[in-house]
Write an enzyme that holds these catalytic residues in place. Sequence first.
Site, PDB file in Angstrom:
ATOM      1  N   TYR A 143       0.797  -1.224   0.000  1.00 52.31           N
ATOM      2  CA  TYR A 143       0.000   0.000   0.000  1.00 52.31           C
ATOM      3  C   TYR A 143       0.830   1.275   0.000  1.00 52.31           C
ATOM      4  O   TYR A 143       0.335   2.356  -0.318  1.00 52.31           O
ATOM      5  CB  TYR A 143      -0.972   0.011   1.177  1.00 52.31           C
ATOM      6  N   TYR A 200      -3.975  11.224   7.978  1.00 50.18           N
ATOM      7  CA  TYR A 200      -3.273  10.818   9.190  1.00 50.18           C
ATOM      8  C   TYR A 200      -1.753  10.705   9.063  1.00 50.18           C
ATOM      9  O   TYR A 200      -1.086  10.285   9.980  1.00 50.18           O
ATOM     10  CB  TYR A 200      -3.810   9.446   9.651  1.00 50.18           C
TER      11      TYR A 200
END
Length: 230
Positions: free
Chosen positions: A130, A226
């Site tokens: 990812y 985040y």
Amino acid sequence: MAQDGGTDAGAPGGAVGTAVGEAWDALVATARRTVADGLVVGTSGNVSVRVGDLVLVTPSGVPYSRLTGDDVVAVDLDGRPVRGTLPPTSELPVHLAVYRSTDAGAVVHTHAVHATAVSTLVDELPPVHYMAAALGGPVRVAPYALYGTRELADHMLTALTGRTACLLRNHGTIAYGATLDQAYDRTAQLEWMCRVWLAADSHPTRTPALLTPDQLAETAEKLRGYGHPG
């Protein structure tokens, strides 16, 4: 060349002189780190950082361990020498192309082993992890061109469209960021992902599972909200 209210960027004193000195020290530290971490052998890679309208860049053919604060190499965005007597890296056209086309604050180029190997095998690094999303998506491979040429720079810019890193076929990596630390981190992440894919793809009977565009988009959104994931 005068910069920022008439301060001479080549002069050792003044705000610009201090900024250049500090940026040069950080650049040399980053260049040495590429060697220590095995991303570069000898002087095969290069690093640059932007300070206003100046680009500080590692010189050609000088081991990073020998560079001192007196060895600053600075050019303007057109590649004209501003400071220093050492010749800039032969890959200067690549670095300048990034600065002219993006908001980059720093660029790192390496000949990292796994990334270079992958550049010979595929046109795009398969999305096995990812963290590809942190580079803008699946990392493309720019077609081969002779090092130090405008052709290579043009191929690289195409591969970098919507990305912050790419592979250079039969050559290595290019990554940029707002800071030297960010450009280096992206370089290291790219090399790690290439290593993961090579390891997974070496299995004789299994094919690596790849992430979908939706899964990468989901990661990209979380990264925006985040920061770096755990």
